[in-house]
Scaffold this motif. Structure first.
Motif, PDB file in Angstrom:
ATOM      1  N   UNK A  81      17.381 -20.908 -91.266  1.00 28.58           N
ATOM      2  CA  UNK A  81      19.572 -21.850 -90.725  1.00 28.58           C
ATOM      3  C   UNK A  81      19.428 -20.297 -89.944  1.00 28.58           C
ATOM      4  N   UNK A  82      20.337 -20.518 -88.900  1.00 30.58           N
ATOM      5  CA  UNK A  82      20.574 -19.443 -87.980  1.00 30.58           C
ATOM      6  C   UNK A  82      21.682 -18.444 -89.095  1.00 30.58           C
ATOM      7  N   UNK A  83      22.267 -18.392 -90.158  1.00 26.56           N
ATOM      8  CA  UNK A  83      23.334 -17.923 -90.979  1.00 26.56           C
ATOM      9  C   UNK A  83      21.976 -17.103 -91.445  1.00 26.56           C
ATOM     10  N   UNK A  84      20.894 -16.542 -91.597  1.00 30.94           N
ATOM     11  CA  UNK A  84      20.069 -15.620 -92.290  1.00 30.94           C
ATOM     12  C   UNK A  84      18.649 -14.743 -90.701  1.00 30.94           C
ATOM     13  N   UNK A  85      19.523 -15.332 -89.388  1.00 26.95           N
ATOM     14  CA  UNK A  85      18.191 -15.049 -88.303  1.00 26.95           C
ATOM     15  C   UNK A  85      18.895 -13.940 -88.445  1.00 26.95           C
ATOM     16  N   UNK A  86      19.265 -13.113 -88.581  1.00 29.39           N
ATOM     17  CA  UNK A  86      18.877 -11.498 -88.417  1.00 29.39           C
ATOM     18  C   UNK A  86      18.836 -11.156 -89.370  1.00 29.39           C
ATOM     19  N   UNK A  87      18.566 -10.789 -90.326  1.00 30.15           N
ATOM     20  CA  UNK A  87      17.832 -10.885 -91.467  1.00 30.15           C
ATOM     21  C   UNK A  87      16.215 -10.817 -91.831  1.00 30.15           C
ATOM     22  N   UNK A  88      16.427 -12.636 -91.485  1.00 34.79           N
ATOM     23  CA  UNK A  88      14.868 -12.884 -91.637  1.00 34.79           C
ATOM     24  C   UNK A  88      14.226 -12.310 -90.193  1.00 34.79           C
ATOM     25  N   UNK A  89      14.853 -11.915 -88.875  1.00 25.77           N
ATOM     26  CA  UNK A  89      14.004 -11.300 -87.628  1.00 25.77           C
ATOM     27  C   UNK A  89      13.698 -10.006 -87.736  1.00 25.77           C
TER      28      UNK A  89
END
Length: 150
Positions: A81-89
């Motif tokens: 999900x895009x909303x967690x993109x920063x944390x996932x990266x």
């Protein structure tokens, strides 16, 4: 770190997901696990013991809704999900994330979306990860998609 390397954390000894927990939480979880082998049921039991008045999930089937919402947010985090993109990266760029880093990062990321503190939901996150450990992340994400189609 690639997602496939991240996936390898889930293939290791599943009880390592309990390592990040403070001793009192780990002791309670292990006691609950003696009574039930289903990790989602144990997560629900843990949250029930600790959240009799958790708003807005406290009425009626509140406990189940709370666990379902937590699982949904973990799905969003792990499955792209895009909303967690920063944390996932940030997590995937970590050279060697440990169980502690993953549980802490995911708990901190999803906590605001379910209205709970990260430290409170860490045991439930750990239990959900133990459940995911029975398969790969990709298989778990596919299973979650199929459940939505039913």
């Amino acid at each position: 770190m690639s997602k496939s390397n991240f996936d390898s954390l889930f293939r290791e000894n599943n009880e390592r997901w309990l390592d990040p927990l403070p001793k009192h939480q780990r002791t309670l979880i292990l006691k609950l696990m003696e009574q039930n082998e289903d990790y989602y049921t144990v997560a629900e039991a843990y949250l029930t013991i600790n959240t009799p008045n958790t708003a807005p999930f406290s009425a009626g089937q509140g406990r189940k809704i709370f666990v379902d919402k937590l699982v949904l947010e973990i799905e969003h985090f792990l499955c792209g999900d895009k909303k967690y993109e920063e944390e996932r990266l940030g997590l995937f760029s970590n050279l060697k994330p440990t169980h502690t880093i993953v549980v802490s990062t995911v708990s901190a990321a999803v906590a605001p979306y379910i209205g709970a503190s990260a430290i409170f939901i860490m045991p439930a996150v750990s239990l959900i990860f133990i459940g995911i450990g029975k398969m790969t992340i990709n298989a778990w994400c596919e299973m979650r998609k199929e459940l939505k189609l039913q």
